[in-house]
Motif scaffolding. Structure first.
Motif, PDB file in Angstrom:
ATOM      1  N   GLN A 197     130.459  15.938  89.760  1.00 27.57           N
ATOM      2  CA  GLN A 197     130.790  17.219  89.132  1.00 27.57           C
ATOM      3  C   GLN A 197     132.290  17.495  89.201  1.00 27.57           C
ATOM      4  O   GLN A 197     132.890  17.962  88.229  1.00 27.57           O
ATOM      5  N   PHE A 198     132.906  17.211  90.333  1.00 30.24           N
ATOM      6  CA  PHE A 198     134.348  17.450  90.484  1.00 30.24           C
ATOM      7  C   PHE A 198     135.138  16.631  89.466  1.00 30.24           C
ATOM      8  O   PHE A 198     136.075  17.119  88.835  1.00 30.24           O
ATOM      9  N   SER A 199     134.724  15.388  89.273  1.00 34.60           N
ATOM     10  CA  SER A 199     135.395  14.540  88.292  1.00 34.60           C
ATOM     11  C   SER A 199     135.208  15.075  86.880  1.00 34.60           C
ATOM     12  O   SER A 199     136.156  15.145  86.097  1.00 34.60           O
ATOM     13  N   GLU A 200     133.959  15.482  86.555  1.00 31.41           N
ATOM     14  CA  GLU A 200     133.708  15.979  85.196  1.00 31.41           C
ATOM     15  C   GLU A 200     134.508  17.262  84.928  1.00 31.41           C
ATOM     16  O   GLU A 200     135.032  17.457  83.840  1.00 31.41           O
ATOM     17  N   GLY A 234     137.420  17.318  82.153  1.00 33.15           N
ATOM     18  CA  GLY A 234     137.783  18.625  81.628  1.00 33.15           C
ATOM     19  C   GLY A 234     136.629  19.396  81.035  1.00 33.15           C
ATOM     20  O   GLY A 234     136.825  20.304  80.233  1.00 33.15           O
ATOM     21  N   ALA A 235     135.393  19.054  81.438  1.00 36.74           N
ATOM     22  CA  ALA A 235     134.211  19.796  80.967  1.00 36.74           C
ATOM     23  C   ALA A 235     133.714  20.689  82.103  1.00 36.74           C
ATOM     24  O   ALA A 235     133.473  20.208  83.207  1.00 36.74           O
ATOM     25  N   PRO A 236     133.551  22.000  81.844  1.00 35.51           N
ATOM     26  CA  PRO A 236     133.232  22.950  82.925  1.00 35.51           C
ATOM     27  C   PRO A 236     131.753  22.980  83.272  1.00 35.51           C
ATOM     28  O   PRO A 236     131.114  24.028  83.305  1.00 35.51           O
ATOM     29  N   THR A 237     131.172  21.825  83.547  1.00 37.62           N
ATOM     30  CA  THR A 237     129.726  21.727  83.775  1.00 37.62           C
ATOM     31  C   THR A 237     129.376  21.974  85.237  1.00 37.62           C
ATOM     32  O   THR A 237     130.224  21.884  86.129  1.00 37.62           O
ATOM     33  N   LEU A 274     106.366  13.609  77.776  1.00 31.52           N
ATOM     34  CA  LEU A 274     107.442  14.444  77.264  1.00 31.52           C
ATOM     35  C   LEU A 274     108.096  13.746  76.078  1.00 31.52           C
ATOM     36  O   LEU A 274     108.606  12.634  76.196  1.00 31.52           O
ATOM     37  N   LEU A 275     108.025  14.419  74.945  1.00 35.92           N
ATOM     38  CA  LEU A 275     108.607  13.911  73.706  1.00 35.92           C
ATOM     39  C   LEU A 275     110.007  14.483  73.565  1.00 35.92           C
ATOM     40  O   LEU A 275     110.198  15.698  73.621  1.00 35.92           O
ATOM     41  N   VAL A 276     110.993  13.603  73.392  1.00 34.37           N
ATOM     42  CA  VAL A 276     112.363  14.031  73.124  1.00 34.37           C
ATOM     43  C   VAL A 276     112.601  13.945  71.623  1.00 34.37           C
ATOM     44  O   VAL A 276     112.317  12.921  70.997  1.00 34.37           O
ATOM     45  N   MET A 277     113.116  15.030  71.061  1.00 31.68           N
ATOM     46  CA  MET A 277     113.409  15.085  69.627  1.00 31.68           C
ATOM     47  C   MET A 277     114.907  15.293  69.476  1.00 31.68           C
ATOM     48  O   MET A 277     115.406  16.419  69.498  1.00 31.68           O
ATOM     49  N   ASP A 278     115.629  14.179  69.386  1.00 32.32           N
ATOM     50  CA  ASP A 278     117.083  14.216  69.271  1.00 32.32           C
ATOM     51  C   ASP A 278     117.449  14.576  67.831  1.00 32.32           C
ATOM     52  O   ASP A 278     117.150  13.825  66.897  1.00 32.32           O
ATOM     53  N   THR A 279     118.099  15.712  67.643  1.00 35.36           N
ATOM     54  CA  THR A 279     118.426  16.178  66.295  1.00 35.36           C
ATOM     55  C   THR A 279     119.532  15.367  65.638  1.00 35.36           C
ATOM     56  O   THR A 279     119.760  15.483  64.438  1.00 35.36           O
ATOM     57  N   ASN A 280     120.247  14.568  66.436  1.00 38.21           N
ATOM     58  CA  ASN A 280     121.426  13.838  65.961  1.00 38.21           C
ATOM     59  C   ASN A 280     122.526  14.774  65.464  1.00 38.21           C
ATOM     60  O   ASN A 280     123.399  14.369  64.696  1.00 38.21           O
ATOM     61  N   VAL A 281     122.457  16.035  65.923  1.00 36.28           N
ATOM     62  CA  VAL A 281     123.589  16.958  65.756  1.00 36.28           C
ATOM     63  C   VAL A 281     124.407  16.848  67.037  1.00 36.28           C
ATOM     64  O   VAL A 281     123.928  17.178  68.113  1.00 36.28           O
ATOM     65  N   GLU A 282     125.618  16.337  66.924  1.00 34.90           N
ATOM     66  CA  GLU A 282     126.410  16.071  68.124  1.00 34.90           C
ATOM     67  C   GLU A 282     127.089  17.328  68.622  1.00 34.90           C
ATOM     68  O   GLU A 282     127.438  18.227  67.887  1.00 34.90           O
ATOM     69  N   HIS A 283     127.270  17.367  69.933  1.00 42.23           N
ATOM     70  CA  HIS A 283     127.954  18.487  70.569  1.00 42.23           C
ATOM     71  C   HIS A 283     129.026  17.928  71.500  1.00 42.23           C
ATOM     72  O   HIS A 283     129.041  16.753  71.814  1.00 42.23           O
ATOM     73  N   ALA A 284     129.920  18.796  71.929  1.00 43.72           N
ATOM     74  CA  ALA A 284     130.963  18.377  72.873  1.00 43.72           C
ATOM     75  C   ALA A 284     131.197  19.518  73.853  1.00 43.72           C
ATOM     76  O   ALA A 284     131.682  20.573  73.485  1.00 43.72           O
ATOM     77  N   HIS A 285     130.831  19.303  75.120  1.00 41.29           N
ATOM     78  CA  HIS A 285     130.897  20.384  76.101  1.00 41.29           C
ATOM     79  C   HIS A 285     132.320  20.799  76.451  1.00 41.29           C
ATOM     80  O   HIS A 285     132.540  21.911  76.926  1.00 41.29           O
ATOM     81  N   ALA A 286     133.283  19.920  76.257  1.00 41.29           N
ATOM     82  CA  ALA A 286     134.653  20.279  76.611  1.00 41.29           C
ATOM     83  C   ALA A 286     135.247  21.242  75.589  1.00 41.29           C
ATOM     84  O   ALA A 286     136.311  21.790  75.801  1.00 41.29           O
ATOM     85  N   GLY A 322     119.452  20.817  77.460  1.00 45.80           N
ATOM     86  CA  GLY A 322     120.873  20.472  77.497  1.00 45.80           C
ATOM     87  C   GLY A 322     121.747  21.673  77.182  1.00 45.80           C
ATOM     88  O   GLY A 322     121.290  22.803  77.093  1.00 45.80           O
ATOM     89  N   GLY A 323     123.023  21.413  76.983  1.00 44.98           N
ATOM     90  CA  GLY A 323     124.008  22.481  76.844  1.00 44.98           C
ATOM     91  C   GLY A 323     123.944  23.243  75.552  1.00 44.98           C
ATOM     92  O   GLY A 323     124.482  24.344  75.437  1.00 44.98           O
ATOM     93  N   GLY A 324     123.295  22.671  74.534  1.00 43.45           N
ATOM     94  CA  GLY A 324     123.148  23.376  73.276  1.00 43.45           C
ATOM     95  C   GLY A 324     124.145  22.953  72.221  1.00 43.45           C
ATOM     96  O   GLY A 324     124.886  21.983  72.394  1.00 43.45           O
ATOM     97  N   PHE A 325     124.149  23.693  71.101  1.00 41.05           N
ATOM     98  CA  PHE A 325     125.029  23.423  69.954  1.00 41.05           C
ATOM     99  C   PHE A 325     124.728  22.060  69.333  1.00 41.05           C
ATOM    100  O   PHE A 325     125.603  21.416  68.754  1.00 41.05           O
ATOM    101  N   GLY A 326     123.487  21.625  69.458  1.00 41.69           N
ATOM    102  CA  GLY A 326     123.092  20.296  69.005  1.00 41.69           C
ATOM    103  C   GLY A 326     122.300  19.617  70.097  1.00 41.69           C
ATOM    104  O   GLY A 326     121.777  20.270  70.998  1.00 41.69           O
TER     105      GLY A 326
END
Length: 384
Positions: free
Chosen positions: A160-163, A168-171, A211-223, A335-339
């Motif tokens: 987490q400290f590295s991320e 530079g992602a505030p996760t 558990l079925l994962v449905m990846d929308t293929n809408v990309e997001h970027a947490h940073a 996940g973090g959202g926005f995709g």
């Protein structure tokens, strides 16, 4: 040279590796954006993994290459010159771990250099934490090969400290904890304040669920902005309410919060406070009634992220809506959202039909085709 999925360590570095480490991606069953609010989360490690083939060098160079680097080539840094300011691109997920270990007090003065080749079948950009899988595989490998003596919760904090400070992602710490602490058919119930972690039996297999994962293929970027803006709203809400973190508010405090906060900040706060309660309720329900009883909690979580935290997108909403209509026990974005991806808890016998229905609905809406696949709760990072 151009590196692709068929390339190996030997192709890049000219000799064979001596050891392999791997770490899994993760699905968050419930508890979204609660981690950096000192709250509760319930992720599990999945049977999609990132591998790190490694050989020890005689000098102080840390060199990395990857099967998924579009530019190919080898990235390198001296262990005597670790500095986030000079790191960029995907290699920061590896170099940043070495820097974080040093910055947090590990003595790397006698550490030898390493050649590292990364490969992965964790989908990138799907909200399954492909980044934490790289970080945790690297952290476990460096800890072992440099004989640093850190335990897994400490390695999660390093990740987490590295991320936060190199990438530079505030996760929060959820992703790294799941990747390091996971176990088969189990979730990791994590208190993000104390970092106390408990392995909770999911019971999916015995109940005939997957558990079925449905990846929308809408990309997001947490940073980028959306994630950081939500975190800022949470911090504003906590300070206005006079508490160290939103973890310290109960559902019964929301009436007072609504009086003190502007509408947007209040809705952000309401999501976190109710989501923390949903995590606690899910753990209790799994123990007392089993996995078929958690569906409504998953649905309420999605509605809260859609309406109060506003991090869903139409593709995620459609995936959830169709899965529920077709008989899923429960479904939500993860996940973090926005995709990224949504998840649906489904009967094993129904997974193909539900996945096909989701894909058909995407085609009818004119969306990019989703990638639909099943994941199982799996073991955490390990030396293979």
């Amino acid at each position: 040279m151009t590196i692709d999925q068929q390339t190996t360590f030997a192709d890049v570095f000219g000799y064979d590796p001596t050891v392999r480490y791997s770490a899994p991606g993760r699905v968050n069953l419930i508890g979204e954006h609660t981690d950096y609010n000192d709250g509760f989360v319930l992720p599990f490690a999945i049977d999609r993994r990132t591998t790190a083939d490694i050989a020890v060098r005689e000098d102080r160079l840390l060199r990395v290459a990857s099967a998924f680097d579009p530019d190919g080539g080898i990235h390198e840094v001296s262990l005597d010159a670790l500095d986030p300011a000079t790191m960029n691109g995907w290699s920061t997920y590896v170099f940043g771990i070495a820097w974080a270990l040093q910055d947090r007090g590990s003595d790397l003065s006698r550490a030898t250099g390493l050649d590292v080749f990364i490969d992965s079948d964790v989908p990138v950009g799907a909200g399954l934490s492909s980044s934490a899988a790289i970080e945790c595989g690297a952290a476990l490998a460096f800890n072992d090969l440099w004989d640093l003596g850190l335990d897994r919760p400490a390695l999660a904090r390093i990740g987490q400290f590295s991320e936060n400070n190199a990438v530079g992602a505030p996760t929060g710490i959820m992703d790294q904890s799941a990747s390091l602490l996971g176990a088969a058919d189990s979730a990791v119930f994590l208190d993000c304040r104390s970092l106390d972690a408990e392995v909770v039996d999911l019971g999916f297999a015995a109940a005939g669920l997957e558990l079925l994962v449905m990846d929308t293929n809408v990309e997001h970027a947490h940073a980028t902005g959306g994630y950081a803006a939500r975190r800022a709203s949470c911090e504003l809400g906590a300070s206005t309410m006079g508490v160290p973190a939103l973890r310290d508010l109960a559902v019964s405090d929301l009436h007072r919060a609504e009086e003190l906060l502007d509408d947007e900040t209040f809705r952000r706060v309401r999501h976190i406070v109710t989501e923390d309660q949903r995590v606690l309720d899910t753990v209790r329900t799994l123990r007392e009634q089993g996995p078929r009883a958690i569906g409504e909690l998953l649905v309420r979580s999605h509605e809260s992220m859609r309406d109060d935290f506003e991090i869903s997108v139409p593709q995620l909403d459609l995936a959830v809506e169709v899965a529920l209509r077709e008989g899923a026990v429960g479904a939500r974005m993860t996940g973090g959202g926005f995709g990224g991806a949504a998840i649906a808890l489904v009967d094993q016998a129904e997974r193909e039909r539900i996945g096909t229905a989701v894909s058909a609905a995407f085609a009818e809406a004119g969306y990019t085709a989703p990638t639909v696949f099943v994941v199982h709760a799996a073991a955490g990072a390990r030396r293979d």
